[in-house]
Design a protein around this motif. Structure first.
Motif, PDB file in Angstrom:
ATOM      1  N   ALA A  65       0.793  -1.250   0.081  1.00  0.00           N
ATOM      2  CA  ALA A  65      -0.197   0.031  -0.002  1.00  0.00           C
ATOM      3  C   ALA A  65       0.914   1.329   0.017  1.00  0.00           C
ATOM      4  CB  ALA A  65      -1.060   0.051   1.192  1.00  0.00           C
ATOM      5  N   ALA A  66       0.990   2.080  -0.902  1.00  0.00           N
ATOM      6  CA  ALA A  66       1.950   3.242  -1.131  1.00  0.00           C
ATOM      7  C   ALA A  66       1.526   4.267  -0.413  1.00  0.00           C
ATOM      8  CB  ALA A  66       1.660   3.722  -2.742  1.00  0.00           C
ATOM      9  N   HIS A  67       2.585   5.093  -0.056  1.00  0.00           N
ATOM     10  CA  HIS A  67       2.463   5.936   1.083  1.00  0.00           C
ATOM     11  C   HIS A  67       2.265   5.668   2.285  1.00  0.00           C
ATOM     12  CE1 HIS A  67       2.784   8.570  -2.514  1.00  0.00           C
ATOM     13  NE2 HIS A  67       1.924   7.848  -3.187  1.00  0.00           N
ATOM     14  N   GLY A  68       1.642   6.433   3.229  1.00  0.00           N
ATOM     15  CA  GLY A  68       1.593   6.263   4.642  1.00  0.00           C
ATOM     16  C   GLY A  68       2.102   7.132   5.854  1.00  0.00           C
ATOM     17  N   GLY A  69       1.738   7.407   6.748  1.00  0.00           N
ATOM     18  CA  GLY A  69       2.201   8.080   7.719  1.00  0.00           C
ATOM     19  C   GLY A  69       2.054   9.711   7.223  1.00  0.00           C
ATOM     20  N   ASP A  70       3.548  10.050   7.431  1.00  0.00           N
ATOM     21  CA  ASP A  70       3.751  11.483   6.951  1.00  0.00           C
ATOM     22  C   ASP A  70       3.640  11.750   5.540  1.00  0.00           C
ATOM     23  OD1 ASP A  70       4.323  11.921   9.663  1.00  0.00           O
ATOM     24  OD2 ASP A  70       6.427  11.580   9.100  1.00  0.00           O
ATOM     25  N   ASP A  71       3.413  10.503   4.968  1.00  0.00           N
ATOM     26  CA  ASP A  71       3.437  10.633   3.449  1.00  0.00           C
ATOM     27  C   ASP A  71       2.178  10.332   2.977  1.00  0.00           C
ATOM     28  OD1 ASP A  71       3.787  10.798   0.406  1.00  0.00           O
ATOM     29  OD2 ASP A  71       5.010   8.875   0.327  1.00  0.00           O
ATOM     30  N   ALA A  72       1.298  11.513   2.665  1.00  0.00           N
ATOM     31  CA  ALA A  72      -0.203  11.159   2.405  1.00  0.00           C
ATOM     32  C   ALA A  72      -0.596  10.837   0.818  1.00  0.00           C
ATOM     33  CB  ALA A  72      -0.872  12.340   2.863  1.00  0.00           C
ATOM     34  N   GLY A  73       0.569  11.152  -0.055  1.00  0.00           N
ATOM     35  CA  GLY A  73       0.130  10.870  -1.478  1.00  0.00           C
ATOM     36  C   GLY A  73      -0.790  11.972  -1.806  1.00  0.00           C
ATOM     37  N   ALA A  74      -1.408  11.424  -3.057  1.00  0.00           N
ATOM     38  CA  ALA A  74      -2.214  12.524  -3.720  1.00  0.00           C
ATOM     39  C   ALA A  74      -3.723  12.656  -2.841  1.00  0.00           C
ATOM     40  CB  ALA A  74      -2.681  11.943  -4.926  1.00  0.00           C
ATOM     41  N   GLN A  75      -4.371  13.737  -3.080  1.00  0.00           N
ATOM     42  CA  GLN A  75      -5.608  14.115  -2.640  1.00  0.00           C
ATOM     43  C   GLN A  75      -6.610  13.485  -3.784  1.00  0.00           C
ATOM     44  OE1 GLN A  75      -6.607  15.170   0.516  1.00  0.00           O
ATOM     45  NE2 GLN A  75      -4.788  14.755   1.311  1.00  0.00           N
ATOM     46  N   LEU A  76      -7.283  12.552  -3.101  1.00  0.00           N
ATOM     47  CA  LEU A  76      -8.705  12.066  -3.988  1.00  0.00           C
ATOM     48  C   LEU A  76      -9.935  12.570  -3.697  1.00  0.00           C
ATOM     49  CD1 LEU A  76      -6.803   8.513  -3.717  1.00  0.00           C
ATOM     50  CD2 LEU A  76      -6.461  10.177  -5.617  1.00  0.00           C
ATOM     51  N   ASP A  77     -10.694  12.629  -4.520  1.00  0.00           N
ATOM     52  CA  ASP A  77     -11.934  13.003  -4.319  1.00  0.00           C
ATOM     53  C   ASP A  77     -12.352  14.208  -3.327  1.00  0.00           C
ATOM     54  OD1 ASP A  77     -14.684  12.854  -4.475  1.00  0.00           O
ATOM     55  OD2 ASP A  77     -14.845  11.239  -3.296  1.00  0.00           O
ATOM     56  N   GLY A  78     -11.155  15.301  -3.608  1.00  0.00           N
ATOM     57  CA  GLY A  78     -11.102  16.401  -2.691  1.00  0.00           C
ATOM     58  C   GLY A  78     -10.703  16.396  -1.277  1.00  0.00           C
ATOM     59  N   SER A  79     -10.851  15.085  -0.588  1.00  0.00           N
ATOM     60  CA  SER A  79     -10.451  15.082   0.645  1.00  0.00           C
ATOM     61  C   SER A  79      -9.903  13.938   1.135  1.00  0.00           C
ATOM     62  CB  SER A  79     -11.948  15.464   1.505  1.00  0.00           C
ATOM     63  OG  SER A  79     -12.949  14.274   1.467  1.00  0.00           O
ATOM     64  N   THR A  80     -10.156  12.951   0.397  1.00  0.00           N
ATOM     65  CA  THR A  80      -9.452  11.347   0.759  1.00  0.00           C
ATOM     66  C   THR A  80      -7.986  11.385   0.550  1.00  0.00           C
ATOM     67  OG1 THR A  80     -11.585  10.539   0.512  1.00  0.00           O
ATOM     68  CG2 THR A  80      -9.745   9.138   0.735  1.00  0.00           C
ATOM     69  N   VAL A 102      -4.072 -18.135  -1.056  1.00  0.00           N
ATOM     70  CA  VAL A 102      -2.934 -17.435  -1.491  1.00  0.00           C
ATOM     71  C   VAL A 102      -2.360 -16.716  -0.185  1.00  0.00           C
ATOM     72  CG1 VAL A 102      -1.858 -15.721  -2.999  1.00  0.00           C
ATOM     73  CG2 VAL A 102      -3.839 -16.859  -3.884  1.00  0.00           C
ATOM     74  N   PRO A 103      -1.017 -17.030   0.183  1.00  0.00           N
ATOM     75  CA  PRO A 103      -0.480 -16.559   1.355  1.00  0.00           C
ATOM     76  C   PRO A 103      -0.259 -14.910   0.757  1.00  0.00           C
ATOM     77  CG  PRO A 103       0.554 -18.539   0.856  1.00  0.00           C
ATOM     78  CD  PRO A 103      -0.447 -18.350  -0.324  1.00  0.00           C
ATOM     79  N   VAL A 104      -0.551 -14.090   1.839  1.00  0.00           N
ATOM     80  CA  VAL A 104      -0.081 -12.681   1.401  1.00  0.00           C
ATOM     81  C   VAL A 104       0.753 -11.980   2.585  1.00  0.00           C
ATOM     82  CG1 VAL A 104      -1.288 -10.325   1.148  1.00  0.00           C
ATOM     83  CG2 VAL A 104      -2.295 -12.339   0.222  1.00  0.00           C
ATOM     84  N   VAL A 105       1.596 -11.233   1.983  1.00  0.00           N
ATOM     85  CA  VAL A 105       2.697 -10.454   2.994  1.00  0.00           C
ATOM     86  C   VAL A 105       2.394  -8.947   2.561  1.00  0.00           C
ATOM     87  CG1 VAL A 105       4.776  -9.903   4.013  1.00  0.00           C
ATOM     88  CG2 VAL A 105       4.159 -11.928   3.446  1.00  0.00           C
ATOM     89  N   THR A 106       1.866  -8.101   3.634  1.00  0.00           N
ATOM     90  CA  THR A 106       1.812  -6.705   3.222  1.00  0.00           C
ATOM     91  C   THR A 106       2.881  -5.869   3.795  1.00  0.00           C
ATOM     92  OG1 THR A 106       0.393  -6.484   5.264  1.00  0.00           O
ATOM     93  CG2 THR A 106      -0.912  -6.811   3.242  1.00  0.00           C
ATOM     94  N   THR A 107       3.126  -4.689   3.069  1.00  0.00           N
ATOM     95  CA  THR A 107       3.992  -3.792   3.548  1.00  0.00           C
ATOM     96  C   THR A 107       3.884  -3.046   4.900  1.00  0.00           C
ATOM     97  OG1 THR A 107       3.423  -2.321   2.116  1.00  0.00           O
ATOM     98  CG2 THR A 107       5.302  -3.845   1.697  1.00  0.00           C
ATOM     99  N   ARG A 108       2.480  -2.770   4.991  1.00  0.00           N
ATOM    100  CA  ARG A 108       1.810  -1.963   6.153  1.00  0.00           C
ATOM    101  C   ARG A 108       0.570  -2.385   6.289  1.00  0.00           C
ATOM    102  NH1 ARG A 108      -0.770   3.200   5.165  1.00  0.00           N
ATOM    103  NH2 ARG A 108      -1.015   3.466   3.053  1.00  0.00           N
ATOM    104  N   GLU A 109       0.176  -2.427   7.643  1.00  0.00           N
ATOM    105  CA  GLU A 109      -1.140  -2.417   7.905  1.00  0.00           C
ATOM    106  C   GLU A 109      -2.091  -1.473   8.440  1.00  0.00           C
ATOM    107  OE1 GLU A 109      -3.203  -5.495   8.052  1.00  0.00           O
ATOM    108  OE2 GLU A 109      -1.646  -6.407   6.476  1.00  0.00           O
ATOM    109  N   ASP A 110      -1.104  -0.411   8.987  1.00  0.00           N
ATOM    110  CA  ASP A 110      -1.590   0.899   9.652  1.00  0.00           C
ATOM    111  C   ASP A 110      -1.290   2.205   8.826  1.00  0.00           C
ATOM    112  OD1 ASP A 110       0.764   0.884  10.241  1.00  0.00           O
ATOM    113  OD2 ASP A 110       0.516  -0.007  12.408  1.00  0.00           O
TER     114      ASP A 110
END
Lengths: 266, 232
Positions: A65-80, A102-110
């Motif tokens: 899941a790209a970005h996260g924490g201090d890095d919010a990424g783009a602003q979508l739909d005006g507010s998300t 299918v076993p899955v590993v995620t880079t971040r969960e929060d």
């Protein structure tokens, strides 16, 4: 028949050795050890080549899941924030894949901050068979599938951290084709409209993916627009997201079949 | 009795003082005359500007993720660095229009400077310019390969939309526009406010050197996906 005393003295240990060998031969073989994955060392450090070790014992997909924490990424739909959408997509896709075994590993969960090295480290340590980096944007339209722009390189004993993906680019391109095909079939099955979801394939430098030693692609989800470039379906639309996630899950199942049959080999 | 040398020194200082007074009065009169002539030195004719030339802008399109060439006519300076900056200002001004195919937020001054540095690597010599298709391009047959350092302003970078495709298209269109008009430029690096920045708006890597040949050789930087899933 009598054996010499010396031979009788050796018979007992020899019999014990033969018994032990027989027992070992009946033991089930252990799965091969996972590959030695490169760690995010300084730019000058090198990483073991993916071909130097045996293939992973099982199919593992990594969802980033790209970005996260201090890095919010783009602003979508005006507010998300993009980081929120990508995390939600990652969680939903993980559930879909887990339901299909299918076993899955995620880079971040929060909502944690991760740099590109940490993401690549997660994928490499998981000995991933596929890594999908999920992005979202307000620009463009449809789905954008990106692979690393690194030139394919023959496997070497050591790979530079920043260009480790070069030995996997061919397989990443194949994974992108599988995902593209699944998205094409998805739109045809759901809407029957050939222009429902525009899909674009491109190659570009991607700092996180360029360090991954597995088939890896970035998927960027954009809104759907009409001929006047007006947004008709937002990225945050649940039905739109669901259609994409179902297609991605189907693509990974197809990729797993190819993986298990060895079709992923260069 | 006053010594002789003191008398000489006194008269010498007196003469110098009188001379300085005369000069000061004269300078004051001249300043006053200049002030009175102020309206006469106001510009009455437009300054001479460079002639308008044809240039090629490589314009991005967000709808299909492609780059396409557009001919424009604009006055360009003779100096290559100033010329490169004028081209990029025009390109980014083009993008600031709401009707643009690659809309970006309008920044008052998106490009601070463009520096051109020679590259010593013989492998990256400038390609020969194609006189048949690029008649407007300056002859740079003998020019050595150059690295263009594009110094963007933080106002432009901070206002750029975030996204892999949109950032990639901005970077590639800048690289391609520079190379098409100044073929000696074979590599491009980016700075923001004079300092290295990790990425443009969260995605496009600004720490690496971009090869202009990559952007020009593939005018359609990204391609609509074929239905059979093939990818090159």
């Amino acid at each position: 028949m009598r054996f010499p005393a010396k031979t009788r003295a050796l018979a007992a240990p020899l019999a014990a050795l033969a018994l032990a060998a027989g027992l070992l031969a009946q033991q089930p073989s252990k799965p091969p050890a996972p590959r030695a994955a490169p760690t995010p060392a300084p730019a000058t450090a090198t990483a073991p080549a993916p071909h130097a070790a045996p293939q992973p014992a099982r199919f593992v997909a990594v969802l980033d899941a790209a970005h996260g924490g201090d890095d919010a990424g783009a602003q979508l739909d005006g507010s998300t924030a993009e980081k929120t959408v990508t995390l939600a997509l990652s969680v939903r896709l993980r559930s879909l894949l887990a339901a299909r075994g299918v076993p899955v590993v995620t880079t971040r969960e929060d909502n944690s901050t991760l740099d590109s090295d940490a993401r690549a480290q997660t994928a490499n340590h998981a000995s991933a068979a596929a890594c999908l980096s999920l992005h979202a944007t307000e620009s463009g339209t449809g789905i954008h599938i990106f692979t690393s722009s690194l030139m394919p390189a023959p496997p070497q004993r050591f790979l530079a951290w920043k260009t480790a993906q070069s030995a996997w680019v061919s397989r990443s391109l194949r994974l992108a084709a599988v995902v593209n095909s699944a998205l094409q079939q998805s739109r045809q099955a759901d809407s029957g409209d050939a222009s429902a979801i525009p899909i674009a394939l491109a190659r570009t430098p991607l700092p996180g993916i360029d360090s991954m030693t597995c088939p890896a692609i970035a998927i960027e989800i954009s809104p759907l627009r009409d001929a006047n470039r007006k947004v008709t379906t937002e990225v945050t639309d649940p039905a739109y997201q669901s259609q994409i996630l179902q297609a991605l899950a189907a693509a990974l199942l197809t990729w797993r079949t190819d993986w298990q049959t060895g079709a992923h080999q260069p | 009795m006053i010594p002789r040398y003191q008398k000489v020194l006194f008269f010498l200082l007196l003469v110098v003082s009188i001379a300085m007074t005369v000069i000061l009065v004269r300078l004051r009169e001249q300043a006053h005359e200049r002030l009175l002539r102020g309206e006469d030195i106001a510009p009455t004719s437009a300054p001479a500007v460079a002639d308008a030339e044809q240039a090629t802008l490589v314009v991005a399109n967000d709808a299909d993720g492609t780059l396409s060439s557009q001919l424009v006519s604009l006055p360009l300076p003779k100096d290559d660095g100033a010329r490169a900056r004028a081209l990029l200002e025009k390109l980014l001004e083009f993008y600031s229009s709401p009707q643009s195919s690659h809309p970006l937020s309008a920044a008052e001054r998106p490009v601070a400077q463009v520096f051109l540095l020679p590259i010593n690597d013989p492998k990256t010599d400038a390609p020969q310019s194609d006189s048949t298709s690029r008649g407007q391009i300056r002859d740079t047959h003998a020019a050595p390969a150059q690295l263009a350092v594009v110094n963007l302003t933080s106002a432009f970078a901070d206002g750029h939309p975030s996204g892999i495709q949109t950032e990639m298209l901005t970077v590639l269109s800048i690289c391609a526009t520079l190379h098409v008009n100044l073929p000696a430029i074979t590599q491009v690096r980016f700075l923001v406010d004079g300092a290295e920045r990790k990425n443009l708006a969260g995605h496009a890597d600004l720490t690496r050197t971009y090869l202009t040949a990559e952007a020009v050789a593939i005018p359609a930087a990204s391609t609509p996906a074929p239905s059979n899933g093939a990818i090159q």
